[in-house]
Motif scaffolding. Structure first.
Motif, short mmCIF file in Angstrom:
data_model
loop_
_atom_site.label_atom_id
_atom_site.label_comp_id
_atom_site.label_asym_id
_atom_site.label_seq_id
_atom_site.Cartn_x
_atom_site.Cartn_y
_atom_site.Cartn_z
N MET A 1 -35.19 -70.68 10.84
CA MET A 1 -34.19 -71.69 10.52
C MET A 1 -34.87 -73.06 10.52
SD MET A 1 -31.18 -70.17 10.24
CE MET A 1 -29.81 -71.15 10.69
N ASP A 2 -34.43 -73.89 9.59
CA ASP A 2 -34.96 -75.24 9.45
C ASP A 2 -33.81 -76.24 9.44
OD1 ASP A 2 -37.63 -74.34 9.05
OD2 ASP A 2 -37.23 -74.04 6.92
N VAL A 3 -34.14 -77.49 9.70
CA VAL A 3 -33.25 -78.60 9.41
C VAL A 3 -34.05 -79.55 8.53
CG1 VAL A 3 -31.78 -78.44 11.46
CG2 VAL A 3 -33.82 -79.85 11.53
N LEU A 4 -33.37 -80.25 7.65
CA LEU A 4 -34.04 -81.21 6.79
C LEU A 4 -33.71 -82.61 7.29
CD1 LEU A 4 -33.37 -78.56 4.85
CD2 LEU A 4 -34.79 -79.95 3.39
N LEU A 5 -34.75 -83.42 7.42
CA LEU A 5 -34.65 -84.76 7.97
C LEU A 5 -35.01 -85.80 6.93
CD1 LEU A 5 -36.68 -84.16 11.28
CD2 LEU A 5 -34.21 -83.87 10.93
N CYS A 6 -34.48 -87.00 7.08
CA CYS A 6 -34.87 -88.12 6.24
C CYS A 6 -36.32 -88.47 6.57
CB CYS A 6 -33.95 -89.32 6.50
SG CYS A 6 -34.45 -90.82 5.63
N ALA A 7 -37.18 -88.56 5.57
CA ALA A 7 -38.58 -88.88 5.80
C ALA A 7 -38.75 -90.33 6.26
CB ALA A 7 -39.39 -88.64 4.52
N ALA A 8 -37.81 -91.21 5.90
CA ALA A 8 -37.92 -92.61 6.27
C ALA A 8 -37.57 -92.88 7.72
CB ALA A 8 -37.04 -93.47 5.35
N CYS A 9 -36.51 -92.24 8.23
CA CYS A 9 -36.04 -92.58 9.57
C CYS A 9 -35.92 -91.39 10.53
CB CYS A 9 -34.69 -93.30 9.49
SG CYS A 9 -33.29 -92.22 9.05
N GLY A 10 -36.05 -90.16 10.03
CA GLY A 10 -35.96 -88.98 10.87
C GLY A 10 -34.56 -88.49 11.14
N HIS A 11 -33.54 -89.11 10.53
CA HIS A 11 -32.15 -88.69 10.73
C HIS A 11 -31.95 -87.28 10.17
CE1 HIS A 11 -27.83 -89.04 11.16
NE2 HIS A 11 -27.68 -88.72 9.89
N ARG A 12 -31.21 -86.43 10.90
CA ARG A 12 -30.92 -85.06 10.45
C ARG A 12 -29.94 -85.11 9.29
NH1 ARG A 12 -27.21 -80.98 11.60
NH2 ARG A 12 -26.12 -82.31 13.08
N LEU A 13 -30.29 -84.45 8.18
CA LEU A 13 -29.47 -84.44 6.97
C LEU A 13 -28.75 -83.13 6.72
CD1 LEU A 13 -31.99 -86.25 4.59
CD2 LEU A 13 -30.10 -87.28 5.87
N PRO A 16 -28.58 -76.42 10.49
CA PRO A 16 -29.68 -75.45 10.43
C PRO A 16 -29.47 -74.50 9.24
CG PRO A 16 -28.92 -75.69 12.68
CD PRO A 16 -27.93 -76.42 11.81
N VAL A 17 -30.52 -74.32 8.46
CA VAL A 17 -30.46 -73.48 7.26
C VAL A 17 -31.70 -72.61 7.18
CG1 VAL A 17 -28.92 -74.94 5.86
CG2 VAL A 17 -31.35 -75.43 5.89
N ARG A 18 -31.55 -71.45 6.53
CA ARG A 18 -32.66 -70.51 6.36
C ARG A 18 -33.13 -70.57 4.91
NH1 ARG A 18 -33.95 -67.05 9.83
NH2 ARG A 18 -31.89 -66.83 10.74
N ARG A 19 -34.44 -70.66 4.74
CA ARG A 19 -35.01 -70.77 3.40
C ARG A 19 -35.03 -69.43 2.68
NH1 ARG A 19 -40.48 -73.81 1.28
NH2 ARG A 19 -40.34 -73.00 -0.83
N LEU A 20 -34.62 -69.46 1.42
CA LEU A 20 -34.72 -68.31 0.53
C LEU A 20 -35.91 -68.52 -0.39
CD1 LEU A 20 -30.96 -68.03 -0.50
CD2 LEU A 20 -32.17 -66.68 1.23
N ASP A 21 -36.45 -67.44 -0.93
CA ASP A 21 -37.60 -67.54 -1.82
C ASP A 21 -37.26 -68.10 -3.19
OD1 ASP A 21 -39.33 -66.54 0.12
OD2 ASP A 21 -39.02 -64.47 -0.53
N GLU A 22 -35.99 -67.94 -3.58
CA GLU A 22 -35.56 -68.45 -4.89
C GLU A 22 -34.06 -68.70 -4.86
OE1 GLU A 22 -34.99 -64.13 -7.08
OE2 GLU A 22 -36.73 -65.35 -7.56
N ILE A 23 -33.58 -69.37 -5.87
CA ILE A 23 -32.15 -69.62 -5.99
C ILE A 23 -31.52 -68.33 -6.50
CG2 ILE A 23 -30.36 -70.96 -7.16
CD1 ILE A 23 -32.45 -73.23 -7.38
N PRO A 24 -30.66 -67.69 -5.70
CA PRO A 24 -30.13 -66.38 -6.08
C PRO A 24 -29.03 -66.42 -7.12
CG PRO A 24 -29.22 -67.02 -3.99
CD PRO A 24 -30.21 -68.09 -4.38
N GLY A 25 -28.47 -67.56 -7.38
CA GLY A 25 -27.34 -67.64 -8.31
C GLY A 25 -26.08 -67.96 -7.56
#
Length: 162
Positions: A1-13, A16-25
């Motif tokens: 599981m990952d969280v994505l953060l703002c690169a400028a300030c580190g704020h959580r955007l 928690p989400v799990r990465r898929l290898d591709e967009i499934p539709g």
């Protein structure tokens, strides 16, 4: 599981989400409006998942290569046609594609032209969501004419383990 953060300030955007290898539709939504909602297509991804799209997405749009015939499928996501002919996306590659409900605490862009769409922003006019620090971080598409998704822009965000 990952969280994505703002690169400028580190704020959580994101949640928690799990990465898929591709967009499934399409997944997650049936396209039917709930109370107070506009009708929209199904979300590109189910809740709790994200994928990285290798194709360009959104603005700017450039003339399609002359040596390719239009076959109804436009590589590079959204397309338009105007006086210059068929246009294809030359927008950012590598966007982090998420279900919009997995994205948290984004503000609308002050440029209202980036929010144009039929019943919500179509996401084709560039970044339309900001981090609370003011950094341009996402392209939200919440319109009946486009895929329902929020795309976080590479370089403006970073993924870290949850």
């Amino acid at each position: 599981m990952d969280v994505l953060l703002c690169a400028a300030c580190g704020h959580r955007l994101t949640a928690p989400v799990r990465r898929l290898d591709e967009i499934p539709g399409p997944g997650g939504r049936d396209g039917l409006p709930g109370p107070g909602e506009a009708r929209r297509p199904p979300a590109l991804l189910p809740r709790g998942r994200y994928a990285v799209d290798p194709l360009p997405h959104g603005a700017p749009f450039v003339p399609a290569p002359k040596d390719r015939e239009y076959d109804g499928v436009v590589p590079g996501g959204p397309w338009r046609s105007d006086a210059r002919g068929l246009l294809v996306s030359a927008g950012p590659r590598g966007t982090y594609v998420l279900h919009p409900l997995d994205v948290v605490a984004l503000d609308p862009h002050p440029d209202v032209t980036r929010h144009i769409g039929c019943c919500g922003p179509d996401g084709e006019r560039g970044v339309n969501r900001l981090c609370r620090c003011g950094a341009e971080v996402a392209i939200a598409a919440d319109d009946c004419t486009t895929a329902y998704a929020t795309r976080l822009v590479p370089g403006a965000v970073r993924a870290v383990p949850a």
